[in-house]
Design a protein around this motif. Structure first.
Motif, short mmCIF file in Angstrom:
data_model
loop_
_atom_site.label_atom_id
_atom_site.label_comp_id
_atom_site.label_asym_id
_atom_site.label_seq_id
_atom_site.Cartn_x
_atom_site.Cartn_y
_atom_site.Cartn_z
N ALA A 82 0.36 -26.48 31.82
CA ALA A 82 1.51 -25.71 32.29
C ALA A 82 2.67 -25.94 31.33
CB ALA A 82 1.89 -26.15 33.70
N LYS A 83 3.52 -24.93 31.18
CA LYS A 83 4.58 -25.05 30.16
C LYS A 83 5.56 -26.18 30.46
CE LYS A 83 7.60 -21.33 31.96
NZ LYS A 83 8.29 -20.07 31.58
N TRP A 84 5.75 -26.52 31.73
CA TRP A 84 6.66 -27.63 32.04
C TRP A 84 6.08 -28.96 31.53
CZ3 TRP A 84 5.31 -31.88 34.82
CH2 TRP A 84 4.19 -31.79 35.66
N VAL A 85 4.74 -29.05 31.50
CA VAL A 85 4.11 -30.26 30.98
C VAL A 85 4.36 -30.37 29.48
CG1 VAL A 85 1.92 -31.42 30.58
CG2 VAL A 85 2.34 -30.28 32.77
N ALA A 86 4.17 -29.24 28.76
CA ALA A 86 4.38 -29.24 27.31
C ALA A 86 5.84 -29.51 26.96
CB ALA A 86 3.93 -27.91 26.72
N CYS A 87 6.75 -28.92 27.72
CA CYS A 87 8.18 -29.04 27.40
C CYS A 87 8.78 -30.38 27.80
CB CYS A 87 8.96 -27.92 28.09
SG CYS A 87 8.60 -26.27 27.46
N PHE A 88 8.35 -30.90 28.92
CA PHE A 88 8.98 -32.11 29.45
C PHE A 88 8.01 -33.26 29.70
CE2 PHE A 88 11.22 -28.30 31.19
CZ PHE A 88 12.33 -28.37 30.35
N GLY A 89 6.81 -32.93 30.17
CA GLY A 89 5.84 -33.98 30.49
C GLY A 89 5.35 -34.73 29.27
N VAL A 90 5.02 -34.00 28.21
CA VAL A 90 4.52 -34.65 27.00
C VAL A 90 5.56 -35.57 26.37
CG1 VAL A 90 3.65 -34.28 24.65
CG2 VAL A 90 2.80 -32.86 26.53
N PRO A 91 6.82 -35.11 26.17
CA PRO A 91 7.83 -36.03 25.63
C PRO A 91 8.07 -37.24 26.53
CG PRO A 91 8.58 -33.77 25.41
CD PRO A 91 7.35 -33.74 26.27
N ALA A 92 8.04 -37.02 27.86
CA ALA A 92 8.26 -38.13 28.79
C ALA A 92 7.12 -39.16 28.68
CB ALA A 92 8.35 -37.61 30.22
N PHE A 93 5.89 -38.66 28.57
CA PHE A 93 4.75 -39.55 28.43
C PHE A 93 4.84 -40.35 27.12
CE2 PHE A 93 0.44 -40.20 26.68
CZ PHE A 93 -0.07 -41.06 27.64
N MET A 94 5.21 -39.66 26.05
CA MET A 94 5.33 -40.33 24.75
C MET A 94 6.48 -41.33 24.75
SD MET A 94 4.38 -37.23 22.12
CE MET A 94 3.92 -38.32 20.75
N ALA A 95 7.55 -41.02 25.48
CA ALA A 95 8.66 -41.96 25.60
C ALA A 95 8.22 -43.23 26.32
CB ALA A 95 9.84 -41.31 26.33
N ALA A 96 7.39 -43.06 27.36
CA ALA A 96 6.86 -44.23 28.07
C ALA A 96 5.99 -45.07 27.14
CB ALA A 96 6.05 -43.76 29.28
N MET A 97 5.17 -44.40 26.32
CA MET A 97 4.35 -45.12 25.34
C MET A 97 5.23 -45.87 24.35
SD MET A 97 1.33 -42.40 24.41
CE MET A 97 0.84 -43.45 23.03
N ASN A 98 6.30 -45.24 23.93
CA ASN A 98 7.21 -45.87 22.98
C ASN A 98 7.87 -47.11 23.56
OD1 ASN A 98 8.70 -45.60 20.29
ND2 ASN A 98 10.40 -45.72 21.73
N LEU A 99 8.22 -47.04 24.83
CA LEU A 99 8.81 -48.20 25.50
C LEU A 99 7.82 -49.37 25.54
CD1 LEU A 99 10.75 -46.64 28.52
CD2 LEU A 99 11.72 -47.96 26.63
N ASP A 151 3.31 -19.10 30.86
CA ASP A 151 3.16 -20.11 31.90
C ASP A 151 2.20 -21.22 31.50
OD1 ASP A 151 4.92 -18.81 33.56
OD2 ASP A 151 3.37 -17.61 34.54
N VAL A 152 1.22 -20.89 30.65
CA VAL A 152 0.24 -21.87 30.18
C VAL A 152 0.38 -22.00 28.66
CG1 VAL A 152 -2.20 -22.47 29.98
CG2 VAL A 152 -1.36 -21.35 32.06
N VAL A 153 0.48 -23.24 28.18
CA VAL A 153 0.73 -23.50 26.77
C VAL A 153 -0.43 -24.30 26.17
CG1 VAL A 153 2.27 -24.72 25.16
CG2 VAL A 153 3.23 -23.47 27.10
N THR A 154 -0.80 -23.97 24.95
CA THR A 154 -1.84 -24.72 24.25
C THR A 154 -1.31 -26.10 23.88
OG1 THR A 154 -2.69 -22.68 23.28
CG2 THR A 154 -3.41 -24.75 22.27
#
Length: 210
Positions: free
Chosen positions: A49-66, A32-35
């Motif tokens: 939280a694992k949902w942040v690592a799996c989906f939140g981090v890529p979404a945040f980086m995609a926003a940065m890329n835009l 449930d908790v990811v490093t």
């Protein structure tokens, strides 16, 4: 926004989001908790939280890329800056996403990974490449060593970027040495040097009327 996003911005953003697929596949196997952050010597010091690592981090980086893509589109804004420098900047985020997000997930599944070595190697190679092309970066407000004295004087900009390119390349090599010798203290020194040395050099030029 009147102007459409370029194909490169769309492609790099999609690539930045690709780790979400891996996250979805591995989701049920992850705790449930990811490093999500490590200190020196591969010691975990940040968790999400694992949902942040799996989906939140890529979404945040995609926003940065835009943001990077929109800011660097258009030759008129970049004043003839080397296309290689621009493309390096536009590929940094997707490359980091494709490498670092899977690394976080596989680490939690028990794979033996030297996170510090991987990260420092990526950064070291990036600094060496940037240093090689930094002198070709023309004065602009988007890409380069943007400090008051370089933005005020084109001569200061050019000299600072020639010198800064050399500093970046040396620091990149030192970062690679740090990655493969386990000398964590060198990483801190290198990062400070990359910021302080070109800044001081630019200020000295400014004081001399350049």
């Amino acid at each position: 926004m009147k102007k459409r996003l370029s194909k490169l911005t769309i492609i790099t953003t999609v690539l930045t989001l690709l780790p979400m697929i891996l996250g979805a596949v591995l989701y049920d196997r992850l705790p449930d908790v990811v490093t999500t952050h490590w200190g020196f010597n591969n010691e975990p010091n940040g968790w999400s939280a694992k949902w942040v690592a799996c989906f939140g981090v890529p979404a945040f980086m995609a926003a940065m890329n835009l943001i990077v893509g929109i800011a660097t589109e258009g030759e008129s804004k970049l004043n003839g800056t080397s296309k290689v420098v621009i493309n390096i900047c536009r590929w940094i985020v997707p490359v980091l996403s494709i490498i670092l997000v899977p690394m976080m997930l596989f680490y939690e599944l028990g794979y033996d990974m030297d996170v510090e070595k991987i990260v420092c190697t990526i950064i070291g190679v990036l600094f060496v490449v940037l240093g090689n092309y930094l002198p070709k970066c023309r004065q602009n407000y988007y890409v380069g060593i943007k400090i008051p004295w370089t933005l005020k004087s084109e001569e200061n900009w050019d000299k600072t970027h020639r010198f800064g390119g050399f500093v970046f390349m040396i620091c990149g090599v030192l970062m690679l040495i740090s990655a493969w010798t386990g000398t964590s203290w060198m990483t801190v020194v290198v990062l400070f040097a990359m910021i302080i040395i070109p800044t001081v050099y630019s200020y000295i030029l400014h004081r001399r009327g350049v």
